[in-house]
Design a protein around this motif. Structure first.
Motif, PDB file in Angstrom:
ATOM      1  N   TYR A  56       4.783  -3.350  -3.683  1.00 62.87           N
ATOM      2  CA  TYR A  56       4.376  -2.444  -2.605  1.00 62.87           C
ATOM      3  C   TYR A  56       3.955  -1.086  -3.178  1.00 62.87           C
ATOM      4  O   TYR A  56       2.897  -0.546  -2.812  1.00 62.87           O
ATOM      5  N   PHE A  57       4.776  -0.510  -4.056  1.00 58.64           N
ATOM      6  CA  PHE A  57       4.454   0.789  -4.646  1.00 58.64           C
ATOM      7  C   PHE A  57       3.145   0.726  -5.436  1.00 58.64           C
ATOM      8  O   PHE A  57       2.329   1.650  -5.398  1.00 58.64           O
ATOM      9  N   GLN A  58       2.956  -0.349  -6.148  1.00 59.14           N
ATOM     10  CA  GLN A  58       1.741  -0.528  -6.936  1.00 59.14           C
ATOM     11  C   GLN A  58       0.513  -0.546  -6.010  1.00 59.14           C
ATOM     12  O   GLN A  58      -0.482   0.126  -6.283  1.00 59.14           O
ATOM     13  N   THR A  59       0.601  -1.280  -4.925  1.00 54.22           N
ATOM     14  CA  THR A  59      -0.495  -1.357  -3.957  1.00 54.22           C
ATOM     15  C   THR A  59      -0.769   0.004  -3.331  1.00 54.22           C
ATOM     16  O   THR A  59      -1.929   0.427  -3.217  1.00 54.22           O
ATOM     17  N   GLN A  60       0.296   0.693  -2.931  1.00 48.87           N
ATOM     18  CA  GLN A  60       0.136   1.997  -2.289  1.00 48.87           C
ATOM     19  C   GLN A  60      -0.491   3.021  -3.234  1.00 48.87           C
ATOM     20  O   GLN A  60      -1.356   3.801  -2.829  1.00 48.87           O
ATOM     21  N   CYS A  61      -0.065   3.019  -4.476  1.00 45.63           N
ATOM     22  CA  CYS A  61      -0.632   3.955  -5.455  1.00 45.63           C
ATOM     23  C   CYS A  61      -2.110   3.654  -5.688  1.00 45.63           C
ATOM     24  O   CYS A  61      -2.924   4.571  -5.807  1.00 45.63           O
TER      25      CYS A  61
END
Length: 57
Positions: A18-23
């Motif tokens: 999720y964090f990777q996608t958001q960044c």
């Protein structure tokens, strides 16, 4: 690895993905080069963390 530990790793994988996608999405929207670079580096870092968790399996 116990079933509970496996669930923790699975949960961590989901968070890192999720964090990777958001960044990545944020980096695409940012106009400032310095901030864009920072968001991209955070995306890369979360990718590395994801791979570290995945390698535990």
């Amino acid at each position: 690895m116990t079933e509970k530990e496996l669930l923790y790793v699975e949960d961590a994988l989901g968070h890192e993905q999720y964090f990777q996608t958001q960044c990545g999405q944020t980096a695409q929207q940012i106009q400032d080069k310095e901030l864009k670079s920072f968001a991209q580096s955070m995306q890369q870092r979360h990718s590395e963390i994801y791979n570290s968790f995945y390698n535990l399996l």
